[in-house]
Enzyme design. Structure first.
Site, PDB file in Angstrom:
ATOM      1  N   HIS A   1     -76.762   4.983 -50.478  1.00  0.00           N
ATOM      2  CA  HIS A   1     -77.945   4.018 -50.844  1.00  0.00           C
ATOM      3  C   HIS A   1     -78.240   4.580 -52.015  1.00  0.00           C
ATOM      4  CE1 HIS A   1     -77.519   1.844 -47.159  1.00  0.00           C
ATOM      5  NE2 HIS A   1     -77.636   2.984 -46.481  1.00  0.00           N
ATOM      6  N   ILE A   2     -78.746   3.753 -52.956  1.00  0.00           N
ATOM      7  CA  ILE A   2     -79.079   3.952 -54.436  1.00  0.00           C
ATOM      8  C   ILE A   2     -80.623   4.395 -54.056  1.00  0.00           C
ATOM      9  CG2 ILE A   2     -79.560   3.231 -56.711  1.00  0.00           C
ATOM     10  CD1 ILE A   2     -77.372   1.038 -56.135  1.00  0.00           C
ATOM     11  N   SER A   3     -81.371   3.350 -53.474  1.00  0.00           N
ATOM     12  CA  SER A   3     -82.845   4.085 -53.385  1.00  0.00           C
ATOM     13  C   SER A   3     -83.075   4.602 -51.949  1.00  0.00           C
ATOM     14  CB  SER A   3     -83.637   2.766 -53.021  1.00  0.00           C
ATOM     15  OG  SER A   3     -83.110   2.000 -51.994  1.00  0.00           O
TER      16      SER A   3
ATOM     17  N   ARG B   1     -81.181  -6.304 -61.288  1.00  0.00           N
ATOM     18  CA  ARG B   1     -81.881  -6.422 -59.997  1.00  0.00           C
ATOM     19  C   ARG B   1     -82.821  -5.486 -59.846  1.00  0.00           C
ATOM     20  NH1 ARG B   1     -79.229  -4.752 -54.438  1.00  0.00           N
ATOM     21  NH2 ARG B   1     -80.874  -5.808 -53.009  1.00  0.00           N
TER      22      ARG B   1
ATOM     23  N   HIS C   1     -78.349  -2.760 -42.270  1.00  0.00           N
ATOM     24  CA  HIS C   1     -79.293  -2.724 -41.387  1.00  0.00           C
ATOM     25  C   HIS C   1     -78.902  -4.094 -40.635  1.00  0.00           C
ATOM     26  CE1 HIS C   1     -81.229  -0.439 -44.820  1.00  0.00           C
ATOM     27  NE2 HIS C   1     -81.118  -1.490 -45.334  1.00  0.00           N
TER      28      HIS C   1
ATOM     29  N   PRO D   1     -73.621  -7.124 -50.625  1.00  0.00           N
ATOM     30  CA  PRO D   1     -74.212  -8.265 -51.245  1.00  0.00           C
ATOM     31  C   PRO D   1     -75.412  -7.672 -52.114  1.00  0.00           C
ATOM     32  CG  PRO D   1     -75.121  -7.842 -48.885  1.00  0.00           C
ATOM     33  CD  PRO D   1     -73.855  -6.946 -49.139  1.00  0.00           C
ATOM     34  N   ASN D   2     -75.630  -8.319 -53.400  1.00  0.00           N
ATOM     35  CA  ASN D   2     -76.492  -8.201 -54.277  1.00  0.00           C
ATOM     36  C   ASN D   2     -76.201  -7.214 -55.174  1.00  0.00           C
ATOM     37  OD1 ASN D   2     -78.024 -10.473 -53.518  1.00  0.00           O
ATOM     38  ND2 ASN D   2     -78.638  -9.113 -51.878  1.00  0.00           N
TER      39      ASN D   2
ATOM     40  N   ARG E   1     -85.449  -1.159 -43.339  1.00  0.00           N
ATOM     41  CA  ARG E   1     -84.342  -0.538 -43.994  1.00  0.00           C
ATOM     42  C   ARG E   1     -84.224   1.098 -43.294  1.00  0.00           C
ATOM     43  NH1 ARG E   1     -83.835  -3.580 -48.344  1.00  0.00           N
ATOM     44  NH2 ARG E   1     -85.642  -4.729 -49.199  1.00  0.00           N
TER      45      ARG E   1
ATOM     46  N   GLU F   1     -71.783   6.914 -46.515  1.00  0.00           N
ATOM     47  CA  GLU F   1     -72.737   5.930 -46.841  1.00  0.00           C
ATOM     48  C   GLU F   1     -73.584   6.250 -47.950  1.00  0.00           C
ATOM     49  OE1 GLU F   1     -74.938   5.117 -43.272  1.00  0.00           O
ATOM     50  OE2 GLU F   1     -76.510   3.592 -44.213  1.00  0.00           O
TER      51      GLU F   1
ATOM     52  N   ALA G   1     -77.811  -4.718 -47.942  1.00  0.00           N
ATOM     53  CA  ALA G   1     -78.301  -5.169 -46.588  1.00  0.00           C
ATOM     54  C   ALA G   1     -77.650  -5.474 -45.453  1.00  0.00           C
ATOM     55  CB  ALA G   1     -78.876  -6.909 -47.126  1.00  0.00           C
TER      56      ALA G   1
ATOM     57  N   ARG H   1     -89.089   3.151 -47.715  1.00  0.00           N
ATOM     58  CA  ARG H   1     -89.005   1.498 -48.022  1.00  0.00           C
ATOM     59  C   ARG H   1     -89.532   0.921 -46.821  1.00  0.00           C
ATOM     60  NH1 ARG H   1     -84.298  -0.555 -51.394  1.00  0.00           N
ATOM     61  NH2 ARG H   1     -85.873  -2.439 -51.673  1.00  0.00           N
TER      62      ARG H   1
ATOM     63  N   ASP I   1     -68.098  -1.838 -36.361  1.00  0.00           N
ATOM     64  CA  ASP I   1     -67.080  -1.789 -35.634  1.00  0.00           C
ATOM     65  C   ASP I   1     -65.952  -1.800 -36.225  1.00  0.00           C
ATOM     66  OD1 ASP I   1     -68.450  -2.388 -33.363  1.00  0.00           O
ATOM     67  OD2 ASP I   1     -68.029  -4.583 -33.109  1.00  0.00           O
TER      68      ASP I   1
ATOM     69  N   TYR J   1     -83.758  -0.030 -58.443  1.00  0.00           N
ATOM     70  CA  TYR J   1     -82.316   0.509 -58.537  1.00  0.00           C
ATOM     71  C   TYR J   1     -81.846   0.873 -59.637  1.00  0.00           C
ATOM     72  CZ  TYR J   1     -82.172  -1.909 -53.923  1.00  0.00           C
ATOM     73  OH  TYR J   1     -82.531  -2.594 -52.781  1.00  0.00           O
TER      74      TYR J   1
ATOM     75  N   ASN K   1     -71.521   1.330 -49.898  1.00  0.00           N
ATOM     76  CA  ASN K   1     -72.928   1.110 -49.723  1.00  0.00           C
ATOM     77  C   ASN K   1     -73.076  -0.375 -49.459  1.00  0.00           C
ATOM     78  OD1 ASN K   1     -75.541   0.194 -50.466  1.00  0.00           O
ATOM     79  ND2 ASN K   1     -75.481   0.746 -52.747  1.00  0.00           N
TER      80      ASN K   1
HETATM   81  C1  DQA Z   1     -79.421  -0.336 -50.821  1.00  0.00           C
HETATM   82  C2  DQA Z   1     -80.523  -0.403 -49.889  1.00  0.00           C
HETATM   83  C3  DQA Z   1     -80.663  -1.629 -48.886  1.00  0.00           C
HETATM   84  O1  DQA Z   1     -81.901  -1.575 -48.009  1.00  0.00           O
HETATM   85  C4  DQA Z   1     -80.810  -2.835 -49.695  1.00  0.00           C
HETATM   86  O2  DQA Z   1     -80.729  -4.116 -48.957  1.00  0.00           O
HETATM   87  C5  DQA Z   1     -79.765  -2.951 -50.718  1.00  0.00           C
HETATM   88  C6  DQA Z   1     -79.398  -1.765 -51.421  1.00  0.00           C
HETATM   89  C7  DQA Z   1     -79.405   0.916 -51.753  1.00  0.00           C
HETATM   90  O3  DQA Z   1     -78.484   0.888 -52.097  1.00  0.00           O
HETATM   91  O4  DQA Z   1     -80.555   1.204 -52.058  1.00  0.00           O
HETATM   92  O5  DQA Z   1     -79.329  -4.012 -51.217  1.00  0.00           O
HETATM   93  O6  DQA Z   1     -78.383  -0.248 -49.946  1.00  0.00           O
END
Ligand code: DQA
Length: 149
Positions: free
Chosen positions: A101-103, A19, A81, A11-12, A112, A99, A78, A108, A88, A24, A75
């Site tokens: 994560h950009i950040s 964003r 978490h 999501p997002n 997270r 896996e 959210a 943080r 599953d 990011y 990725n």
């Molecule tokens: C994220 C980190 C997550 O905590 C966050 O909810 C995201 C992006 C990242 O790519 O850094 O939406 O997965």
């Protein structure tokens, strides 16, 4: 071993580039997909690249990957978490999972720092910006090559 890799985004991430760019960056998800496709050509991988704001869609893509893919780069955003359901689903997938994560999630908020997906992932990349996706693809390609050898 299939050389098809699913790259899944939660999501997002459709808003990537717009964003919270201080976290990011300015690169869009379309830019990330283009970079991934360029590298996939070099690595002789086929890609399915998807994004959804809906948990069930991500689960359905993981189920589709079970049938045909040699690896998953994910990725979960959210859902990382919160989602036992995505964990599953990934536990039903037998090939490599990386896996991304950009950040740097560990720098943080405390919520997270925990990832359900990390309980399944073969590797985790965090804090490398959008470059993390191509690094993850390189790793999945290596794991596929090692299995085939
Ligand atoms: C994220 C980190 C997550 O905590 C966050 O909810 C995201 C992006 C990242 O790519 O850094 O939406 O997965």
């Amino acid at each position: 071993m299939s050389r098809l890799v699913y790259v899944l985004n939660g999501p997002n991430l459709n808003l990537l580039g717009k964003r919270q760019p201080h976290i990011y960056g300015h690169v869009t998800l379309a830019d990330v997909e283009a970079e991934c496709r360029k590298l996939a050509g070099e690595l002789k991988l086929d890609l399915r690249f998807h994004q959804s704001n809906r948990e069930y869609e991500i689960i359905d893509w993981i189920h589709a990957a079970r049938e045909e893919a040699g690896g998953i780069v994910i990725n979960p955003a959210a859902f990382t978490h919160t989602s036992v359901a995505i964990l599953d689903a990934l536990n039903t997938f037998e090939a490599p999972v990386v896996e991304v994560h950009i950040s740097n999630v560990h720098k943080r908020e405390a919520f997270r720092h925990h990832s359900y997906v990390s309980l399944r992932a073969d590797g985790v990349i965090a804090g490398f910006g959008t470059q993390g996706y191509t690094l993850a693809l390189r790793r999945v390609a290596r794991l596929i090559d090692e299995k085939a050898a």
